[in-house]
Design a protein around this motif. Structure first.
Motif, PDB file in Angstrom:
ATOM      1  N   GLY A 126       0.828  -1.193   0.000  1.00 37.27           N
ATOM      2  CA  GLY A 126       0.000   0.000   0.000  1.00 37.27           C
ATOM      3  C   GLY A 126       0.864   1.245   0.000  1.00 37.27           C
ATOM      4  O   GLY A 126       1.791   1.347   0.807  1.00 37.27           O
ATOM      5  N   VAL A 127       0.565   2.176  -0.873  1.00 41.39           N
ATOM      6  CA  VAL A 127       1.300   3.431  -0.968  1.00 41.39           C
ATOM      7  C   VAL A 127       0.523   4.543  -0.279  1.00 41.39           C
ATOM      8  O   VAL A 127       1.065   5.289   0.526  1.00 41.39           O
ATOM      9  N   SER A 128      -0.765   4.641  -0.603  1.00 41.67           N
ATOM     10  CA  SER A 128      -1.593   5.695  -0.039  1.00 41.67           C
ATOM     11  C   SER A 128      -3.050   5.308  -0.168  1.00 41.67           C
ATOM     12  O   SER A 128      -3.422   4.542  -1.054  1.00 41.67           O
ATOM     13  N   CYS A 129      -3.883   5.856   0.726  1.00 39.99           N
ATOM     14  CA  CYS A 129      -5.313   5.620   0.623  1.00 39.99           C
ATOM     15  C   CYS A 129      -6.075   6.811   1.201  1.00 39.99           C
ATOM     16  O   CYS A 129      -5.517   7.605   1.962  1.00 39.99           O
ATOM     17  N   GLY A 147     -12.528  11.264   4.862  1.00 35.78           N
ATOM     18  CA  GLY A 147     -11.555  11.998   4.062  1.00 35.78           C
ATOM     19  C   GLY A 147     -10.141  11.872   4.571  1.00 35.78           C
ATOM     20  O   GLY A 147      -9.237  12.543   4.054  1.00 35.78           O
ATOM     21  N   SER A 148      -9.929  11.014   5.559  1.00 34.21           N
ATOM     22  CA  SER A 148      -8.574  10.821   6.090  1.00 34.21           C
ATOM     23  C   SER A 148      -7.678  10.204   5.030  1.00 34.21           C
ATOM     24  O   SER A 148      -8.112   9.349   4.258  1.00 34.21           O
ATOM     25  N   THR A 149      -6.438  10.641   5.017  1.00 31.36           N
ATOM     26  CA  THR A 149      -5.463  10.087   4.084  1.00 31.36           C
ATOM     27  C   THR A 149      -4.342   9.401   4.864  1.00 31.36           C
ATOM     28  O   THR A 149      -3.966   9.837   5.956  1.00 31.36           O
ATOM     29  N   TYR A 150      -3.828   8.337   4.287  1.00 33.37           N
ATOM     30  CA  TYR A 150      -2.745   7.571   4.893  1.00 33.37           C
ATOM     31  C   TYR A 150      -1.679   7.307   3.838  1.00 33.37           C
ATOM     32  O   TYR A 150      -1.987   7.142   2.658  1.00 33.37           O
ATOM     33  N   TYR A 151      -0.428   7.254   4.300  1.00 35.53           N
ATOM     34  CA  TYR A 151       0.692   7.013   3.402  1.00 35.53           C
ATOM     35  C   TYR A 151       1.659   6.034   4.040  1.00 35.53           C
ATOM     36  O   TYR A 151       1.850   6.033   5.258  1.00 35.53           O
ATOM     37  N   THR A 152       2.282   5.237   3.205  1.00 37.39           N
ATOM     38  CA  THR A 152       3.381   4.450   3.713  1.00 37.39           C
ATOM     39  C   THR A 152       4.542   5.378   4.014  1.00 37.39           C
ATOM     40  O   THR A 152       4.687   6.441   3.383  1.00 37.39           O
ATOM     41  N   ASP A 153       5.348   5.027   4.998  1.00 37.68           N
ATOM     42  CA  ASP A 153       6.358   5.954   5.503  1.00 37.68           C
ATOM     43  C   ASP A 153       7.313   6.450   4.419  1.00 37.68           C
ATOM     44  O   ASP A 153       7.741   7.605   4.443  1.00 37.68           O
ATOM     45  N   SER A 154       7.643   5.612   3.465  1.00 36.23           N
ATOM     46  CA  SER A 154       8.656   5.973   2.477  1.00 36.23           C
ATOM     47  C   SER A 154       8.206   7.062   1.504  1.00 36.23           C
ATOM     48  O   SER A 154       9.038   7.636   0.800  1.00 36.23           O
ATOM     49  N   VAL A 155       6.908   7.352   1.451  1.00 31.86           N
ATOM     50  CA  VAL A 155       6.428   8.362   0.504  1.00 31.86           C
ATOM     51  C   VAL A 155       5.842   9.585   1.191  1.00 31.86           C
ATOM     52  O   VAL A 155       5.436  10.540   0.512  1.00 31.86           O
ATOM     53  N   GLY A 175       5.164  13.059   2.606  1.00 31.81           N
ATOM     54  CA  GLY A 175       5.749  14.337   2.239  1.00 31.81           C
ATOM     55  C   GLY A 175       6.097  14.466   0.772  1.00 31.81           C
ATOM     56  O   GLY A 175       6.425  15.562   0.307  1.00 31.81           O
ATOM     57  N   ARG A 176       6.031  13.365   0.038  1.00 30.37           N
ATOM     58  CA  ARG A 176       6.361  13.394  -1.402  1.00 30.37           C
ATOM     59  C   ARG A 176       5.153  13.085  -2.285  1.00 30.37           C
ATOM     60  O   ARG A 176       5.031  13.611  -3.385  1.00 30.37           O
ATOM     61  N   PHE A 177       4.280  12.197  -1.816  1.00 35.25           N
ATOM     62  CA  PHE A 177       3.118  11.772  -2.598  1.00 35.25           C
ATOM     63  C   PHE A 177       1.851  12.361  -1.988  1.00 35.25           C
ATOM     64  O   PHE A 177       1.750  12.527  -0.770  1.00 35.25           O
ATOM     65  N   THR A 178       0.865  12.628  -2.861  1.00 33.27           N
ATOM     66  CA  THR A 178      -0.422  13.126  -2.407  1.00 33.27           C
ATOM     67  C   THR A 178      -1.546  12.409  -3.149  1.00 33.27           C
ATOM     68  O   THR A 178      -1.556  12.397  -4.392  1.00 33.27           O
ATOM     69  N   ILE A 179      -2.468  11.857  -2.380  1.00 33.56           N
ATOM     70  CA  ILE A 179      -3.632  11.201  -2.963  1.00 33.56           C
ATOM     71  C   ILE A 179      -4.804  12.176  -2.950  1.00 33.56           C
ATOM     72  O   ILE A 179      -4.954  12.978  -2.025  1.00 33.56           O
ATOM     73  N   SER A 180      -5.624  12.100  -3.988  1.00 36.41           N
ATOM     74  CA  SER A 180      -6.803  12.959  -4.036  1.00 36.41           C
ATOM     75  C   SER A 180      -7.848  12.324  -4.942  1.00 36.41           C
ATOM     76  O   SER A 180      -7.568  11.350  -5.651  1.00 36.41           O
ATOM     77  N   ARG A 181      -9.042  12.892  -4.904  1.00 34.00           N
ATOM     78  CA  ARG A 181     -10.092  12.431  -5.801  1.00 34.00           C
ATOM     79  C   ARG A 181     -10.874  13.626  -6.331  1.00 34.00           C
ATOM     80  O   ARG A 181     -10.962  14.667  -5.670  1.00 34.00           O
ATOM     81  N   ARG A 207      -5.602   2.843   9.470  1.00 32.46           N
ATOM     82  CA  ARG A 207      -4.509   2.972   8.508  1.00 32.46           C
ATOM     83  C   ARG A 207      -4.059   1.609   7.999  1.00 32.46           C
ATOM     84  O   ARG A 207      -3.858   1.416   6.791  1.00 32.46           O
ATOM     85  N   LEU A 208      -3.944   0.657   8.887  1.00 34.35           N
ATOM     86  CA  LEU A 208      -3.480  -0.667   8.497  1.00 34.35           C
ATOM     87  C   LEU A 208      -4.445  -1.303   7.499  1.00 34.35           C
ATOM     88  O   LEU A 208      -4.032  -1.842   6.470  1.00 34.35           O
ATOM     89  N   GLY A 209      -5.721  -1.215   7.800  1.00 33.06           N
ATOM     90  CA  GLY A 209      -6.715  -1.783   6.910  1.00 33.06           C
ATOM     91  C   GLY A 209      -6.795  -1.048   5.592  1.00 33.06           C
ATOM     92  O   GLY A 209      -6.996  -1.647   4.535  1.00 33.06           O
ATOM     93  N   CYS A 210      -6.637   0.268   5.657  1.00 31.45           N
ATOM     94  CA  CYS A 210      -6.731   1.088   4.462  1.00 31.45           C
ATOM     95  C   CYS A 210      -5.600   0.781   3.484  1.00 31.45           C
ATOM     96  O   CYS A 210      -5.787   0.863   2.274  1.00 31.45           O
TER      97      CYS A 210
END
Length: 128
Positions: A47-50, A56-64, A66-72, A106-109
């Motif tokens: 999982g990278v992001s969800c 509307g909560s967003t979650y990211y894997t630690d390695s991304v 501050g660099r990646f942004t998810i949106s819809r 976050r884990l499930g997402c």
């Protein structure tokens, strides 16, 4: 189904940016939790992001972070992943996915097995 439409090309230099997008057909994406996942050769899909559908909560894997942004974009039934400051270790096949309703935390997402609908995947290569 999710039709994966990529913008910006699959090959980018380190430090560059790329935006991935997926457009849903046959269902309304704003009632779904959405996620982006990736799979590098010889590795499991991660999982990278969800983005949670109801909070509307967003979650990211630690390695991304501050660099990646998810949106819809609900009006266009489309989800995006903006990727900045790309690194060679970001090289992978990227997948969009959607789950009807909410996911608990976050884990499930970020768990791929929780998602019902998947795009076909697109290659992202970060290399000089």
């Amino acid at each position: 189904q999710l039709q994966h439409v990529e913008s910006g090309g699959g090959l980018v230099q380190p430090g560059g940016s790329l935006t991935l997008s997926c457009t849903a057909s046959g269902f309304t994406l704003n009632y779904f939790t959405i996620g982006w996942f990736r799979q590098a050769p010889g590795k499991e899909r991660e999982g990278v992001s969800c983005l949670s559908y109801n909070t509307g909560s967003t979650y990211y894997t630690d390695s991304v972070k501050g660099r990646f942004t998810i949106s819809r974009d609900n009006a266009n039934n489309t989800m995006y992943l903006q990727m900045n400051s790309l690194k060679p270790e970001d090289t992978a096949v990227y997948y969009c996915a959607a789950h009807p309703g909410r996911l608990a935390n976050r884990l499930g997402c970020l768990r791929p097995t929780n998602y019902n609908y998947w795009g076909q995947g697109t290659q992202v290569t970060v290399s000089s």
